[in-house]
Design an enzyme around this catalytic site. Structure first.
Site, PDB file in Angstrom:
ATOM      1  N   HIS A   1     -15.452   2.528   5.569  1.00  0.00           N
ATOM      2  CA  HIS A   1     -13.574   2.970   4.773  1.00  0.00           C
ATOM      3  C   HIS A   1     -13.569   2.738   2.899  1.00  0.00           C
ATOM      4  CE1 HIS A   1      -9.835   2.980   3.744  1.00  0.00           C
ATOM      5  NE2 HIS A   1      -9.631   1.473   2.611  1.00  0.00           N
TER       6      HIS A   1
ATOM      7  N   ARG B   1     -13.576   7.143  -6.985  1.00  0.00           N
ATOM      8  CA  ARG B   1     -15.004   6.413  -8.144  1.00  0.00           C
ATOM      9  C   ARG B   1     -16.226   7.206  -7.400  1.00  0.00           C
ATOM     10  NH1 ARG B   1     -12.429   1.791  -5.920  1.00  0.00           N
ATOM     11  NH2 ARG B   1     -14.015   1.176  -4.767  1.00  0.00           N
TER      12      ARG B   1
ATOM     13  N   GLU C   1      -5.208  -0.736  11.168  1.00  0.00           N
ATOM     14  CA  GLU C   1      -5.740  -1.465  10.562  1.00  0.00           C
ATOM     15  C   GLU C   1      -5.641  -2.641  12.330  1.00  0.00           C
ATOM     16  OE1 GLU C   1      -5.049  -3.988   7.372  1.00  0.00           O
ATOM     17  OE2 GLU C   1      -4.757  -2.763   6.091  1.00  0.00           O
TER      18      GLU C   1
ATOM     19  N   ASP D   1      -0.584  -0.458   8.204  1.00  0.00           N
ATOM     20  CA  ASP D   1      -0.812  -0.420   6.247  1.00  0.00           C
ATOM     21  C   ASP D   1      -0.672   1.018   5.886  1.00  0.00           C
ATOM     22  OD1 ASP D   1      -0.846  -1.925   3.966  1.00  0.00           O
ATOM     23  OD2 ASP D   1      -2.815  -1.721   3.562  1.00  0.00           O
TER      24      ASP D   1
ATOM     25  N   LYS E   1       1.596  -0.133  -1.659  1.00  0.00           N
ATOM     26  CA  LYS E   1       1.995  -1.112  -0.086  1.00  0.00           C
ATOM     27  C   LYS E   1       2.721  -2.314   0.231  1.00  0.00           C
ATOM     28  CE  LYS E   1      -3.073  -0.582   0.327  1.00  0.00           C
ATOM     29  NZ  LYS E   1      -4.095   0.399   0.976  1.00  0.00           N
TER      30      LYS E   1
ATOM     31  N   THR F   1       5.134  -2.566   6.470  1.00  0.00           N
ATOM     32  CA  THR F   1       3.535  -3.115   7.057  1.00  0.00           C
ATOM     33  C   THR F   1       4.080  -3.209   7.996  1.00  0.00           C
ATOM     34  OG1 THR F   1       2.601  -3.853   5.399  1.00  0.00           O
ATOM     35  CG2 THR F   1       1.510  -4.277   7.423  1.00  0.00           C
TER      36      THR F   1
ATOM     37  N   THR G   1      -8.638  -1.495   6.450  1.00  0.00           N
ATOM     38  CA  THR G   1      -8.182  -0.007   7.508  1.00  0.00           C
ATOM     39  C   THR G   1      -9.889   0.019   8.279  1.00  0.00           C
ATOM     40  OG1 THR G   1      -7.252   0.785   5.995  1.00  0.00           O
ATOM     41  CG2 THR G   1      -8.717   2.408   6.760  1.00  0.00           C
TER      42      THR G   1
END
Lengths: 440, 440
Positions: A146, A155, A213, A245, A265, A269, A371
Site C-alpha cells: 500500500h 510522490r 483494514e 477507513d 479521514k 470509519t 490499508t
C-alpha cells in the site's frame, strides 16, 4: 498462544446453524459484540455469535449459566460496552470463551445449557452498536505494498519514505466518528487544490475512497510512562475486526502537509460488529520476518514469538454494491482480495511501538492496521491504488460499469475469514457502509 | 458576545482575595474546573475559582444556593467532569456564571450568599483533575510565525506549506495522555535518525521541547454529517485554557513522514485546571483579518463577527524552572512572551473547519490552537524555535545557565492573562509540568 480443545476441528455443537456451510461462526469462533433486538427499546448488552444466533451475555450472567471466573467475565459483558471485560485480561477472556464452548458442545446438558439455549436471539433480529467505548483510535500504515502504491501516486520520486522499514508508522484517528457496520454517511465537503489551480476550491469530495483494514482492540493496557514490551504485547490484544477507513483523497492530499491526514479521514470509519478473539485466531498464526536483505527490526520491536507466529493469515475481500446492483438485483462485484499475512509489521509490533514513548493505552481502545494491500496489483486495498490515482477504470462486471472513485449510493462491503486444512473455518462477518450524497 | 454587567470593572466582591493585586480570579472571571481537597478521598466535583478560593458547585447545587436554569446548570457540575454542563450550551453557562456573580457581589446577602460562603475551599488545599472526560483531542497548527520558524528548521527551501494560508491545519492528538497541570512525566524513549546515520537509533529523547498553546473546550457539538457554520461556531465553544504540547523533536522529525506526528507528541499533553469562559473573555476580543495582499478565507471560513472580533488578546509567557533554580531558591527564568492575538486563524475558524467534512464534535472535546509564536524571534513558543533547532543557546540568567532543549528536572510553566485599561484583569492560572528521567 497454544492450541487447545476449543480449536478442535471435529468438535460439533448441538446448534445446527453452527455447521451451516460457509458460516463465519462455528463453535471454534465465538466472537464478541454488543447488540439488542432491532428497533426495540432494550438495553444494549454483550453477545457472542454462534451459527445464526447471538448468545445474550446479560442473560448468561443473570441466569448463572456459567460459574467462577467465567461468571465474573460474563458479568463484565452485561452492560452496553465490553471495556470492563477487555480490562480483565487473557485469563478471563479464556474462561468465558471456554465455558460457552463447553455449553455449546454436542451432548452437553444441564441447567447451564438450558439457560444458554433460552438466551439465544437470531442474528437476523438484532442490531449492533460499537463493541467498546473507544477512548482513542489509532490508525497504522503497515502494508509496504500500500505504501508503495499510494507513494507512487503522491510522490513519484520517493514512493516509500525512509522510515517505513524501521517504524510501524501511525497517526491518531478520530474516535467520535467510528461507526458500526451498516451506518451510512454523507460524502464530505471540504477544500481541495485542483491540478494546476492557483487557489483551492470548496466542494463535495470528488475522490472518495475506502480502505480495507483490520482493527484490533486493546485489553488491559498500560499506565503513562510504562511501555509494553514485545514479550507482553499480545496479552494486551483481545481480538480483531474488519475496519474501513473511508478517505477523501482530494481533501486529504491538499491538507496533509506537514501534519498528516485530518478531515480527509475523520468523517467516518466503519468497523464490523464482531471481535474475533486472538485465541480463536490461534490456528491461523504464521511466521513473520522481513526479507534478510532488508532492515531488521530494532531489538525493542523484536521477539522470538513474533518471528515464529506474529503474523495472522486472514483472507480478506472488498465488494462494491452500487444502486444499480440493488435495482437490478445483481450480486455485488468483488474489487479485490488479499491476506493480512503480507503486512510488513505485526499487531504486537504496532502495540509495542504505540507505547514505547510512554503513551498509555486503555481497555477498549481501537488500533487499525492501515490499508491492507497484497503484493500484486489485484490485491490492492483501496480504489486509489486499483485505479492508479483515478487514471484507470476499475470494472464492475456485474452491471457492465466501472469506477475510478466511489459514487453516491455505493455500498462497500469488507469480508474476512480464515480457513485451512485441519482447522475450522472462522469468519469476521462483514463491514458495510453506504455513501450518501453530500449536503452542500 | 456583548458585554454585560459581569464585565463591569468597578464591581467588587465581598471576598477580599478577589481584589488581591495581580489575582487571576476576580469576580469578572469565574473560571470552571474540577477539584477536591488534596489527598482526600472526597469525590471530585465542579468548582469555580474566585480570589484564592474555590466555590464548590456540588455544594451550591445541594444547598439550593442558586435557582432556575442556574440550579440546573449547577447540578450538571456536581459530578467529576463538566461534560454535561458543557452540553447545555451558552444560555445555561451564562445563567450559572451570572448567578454566582450576583451572589459574590459586595453587598449581596441572603441564604444563597451564606451557602456560597460555606462552600468555599481554599485553592491552596485543592487538587484538580481534568475538567472534562475528553472524548477526542485535536491539535491545530495556526501560528504562521511558528510554522515559518519550524519550517525553516525542517524544510529550509519550503518553510511554509502551500496550504497554510487556506486551511486551519490540524491533526488528531492523543486524548488518553492529556494530563492536568502538576503531573510530571518521563522523558520518552523512541527511535531517531541521527544526522548522517544510515540506520535509526533507539534511546531516550535528546531534543525534548515544550509548545506554548491554548486549548478550548467544545460545548454542545454536532452530529456526524452536520457541519457547524461560522455563524454558530462560538456557541459551541465554552472557554479556553493553557496547553503544553510536549514534543520529542528527534522522534517526531524521524517518524512524521508521511502521516504526521505520533509518538513525538503523544507521551504527555498538559492543560491548566481552569477553563476561562468565552463570556469572561468578551472584553478582550479583537478584530481579525489576514493581510489584504495574502489569501482571504474561503466563504465557509468567513463571517462578519469573526472579522470584527474573532481574535482574543491573551498575554502569554513561558518560564523554565530547573532543578538548580529550585536548589538555589532562584525564581524561574522567562523564556518568551507573546499574545494569542497574532494567531493566523481564529478559534471559530478552527471549530468550523473541524466539522466541515462531517466530523462530529462532542461536549468536552479539547481542541488545541497549535504553538503560539509571535512575530518577533523572542516571542517564539517552543525552544526548538528559540534555539534555532538547537544551534543557539537560550540563556537562563537566573542560574547563569543555558538550554538548547529541555533537561531532566526542568519544569516548564505557562501563564496567561488579559488586561487593558477599563477592563478587569483576568488570568488563566498556570500549566506546569516537570521532566523526569527516562526509564531505559
Amino acid at each position: 498462544m497454544q492450541l487447545n480443545h476449543t480449536h478442535d476441528v471435529n468438535t460439533r455443537s448441538w446448534l445446527e446453524s453452527a455447521h451451516a456451510p460457509g458460516t463465519d461462526f462455528p463453535i471454534q469462533n465465538l466472537p464478541f459484540g454488543v447488540f439488542r433486538r432491532k428497533g426495540s427499546g432494550e438495553a444494549f448488552r454483550g453477545g457472542v455469535a454462534i451459527g445464526d444466533q447471538v448468545i445474550d451475555l446479560a442473560a448468561i450472567a443473570r441466569d448463572n449459566a456459567v460459574s467462577g471466573p467465567a461468571a465474573q467475565a460474563a458479568n463484565a459483558c452485561a452492560g452496553d460496552a465490553l471495556n470492563d471485560f477487555l480490562a480483565m485480561g487473557p485469563a478471563a477472556w479464556r474462561a468465558l470463551r471456554h465455558a460457552l464452548f463447553d455449553l455449546l458442545k454436542a451432548g452437553a446438558s444441564g441447567p447451564g445449557v438450558s439457560a444458554l439455549r433460552a438466551s439465544l436471539v437470531p442474528q437476523a433480529e438484532v442490531e449492533h452498536r460499537l463493541p467498546t467505548r473507544i477512548g482513542d483510535y489509532t490508525d497504522f500504515y503497515t502494508s509496504i505494498h500500500h505504501a508503495r502504491n499510494v507513494g507512487r501516486v503522491m510522490r513519484p520520486d520517493d514512493p516509500l519514505t525512509s522510515n517505513f522499514q524501521w517504524i510501524p508508522i501511525a497517526y491518531h484517528g478520530r474516535a467520535s466518528s467510528v461507526v458500526i457496520s451498516g451506518t451510512a454517511f454523507r460524502r464530505p465537503m471540504g477544500q481541495a487544490m485542483p491540478p494546476g489551480a492557483s487557489a483551492p476550491v470548496y466542494g463535495a469530495c470528488k475522490r472518495l475512497d475506502y480502505e480495507l483494514e483490520m482493527g484490533f482492540y486493546v485489553g488491559p493496557g498500560n499506565a503513562m510512562g510504562e511501555p509494553i514490551p514485545m514479550a507482553e504485547a499480545e496479552q494486551h490484544i483481545f481480538g480483531m475486526c474488519l475496519l474501513n477507513d473511508w478517505s477523501a483523497r482530494d481533501h486529504q492530499f491538499w491538507e496533509m502537509a506537514p501534519l498528516g491526514p485530518f478531515l480527509g479521514k475523520n468523517f467516518c470509519t466503519t468497523v464490523s460488529p464482531w471481535i474475533v478473539s486472538m485465541e480463536a485466531l490461534a490456528p491461523y498464526r504464521v511466521p513473520f520476518a522481513h526479507p534478510a536483505d532488508e532492515p531488521q527490526p530494532l531489538a525493542y520491536l523484536d521477539s522470538a514469538a513474533n518471528t515464529e507466529r506474529g503474523g495472522v493469515d486472514v483472507q480478506l475481500e472488498v465488494q462494491l454494491e452500487s444502486r444499480e446492483h440493488r435495482t437490478r438485483g445483481v450480486a455485488p462485484d468483488r474489487l479485490s482480495a488479499t491476506s493480512f499475512r503480507h503486512q510488513y509489521w505485526t499487531i504486537a509490533q504496532m502495540l509495542t511501538q504505540h507505547t514505547v514513548g510512554g503513551c498509555n493505552l486503555q481497555p477498549g481502545d481501537l488500533l487499525g492496521t492501515g490499508t491492507i494491500s497484497g503484493p500484486t496489483a489485484s490485491e490492492a486495498g483501496a480504489i486509489v491504488e486499483l485505479s492508479v490515482g483515478g487514471t484507470r477504470a476499475v470494472p464492475l462486471p456485474g452491471i457492465g460499469g466501472e469506477r475510478r472513485f466511489l459514487e453516491d449510493g455505493d455500498t462497500v462491503i469488507l469480508r474476512g475469514w480464515c480457513e485451512k486444512p485441519g482447522a475450522a473455518r472462522i469468519g469476521f462477518g462483514e463491514s458495510r457502509g453506504e455513501v450518501l450524497p453530500a449536503v452542500g
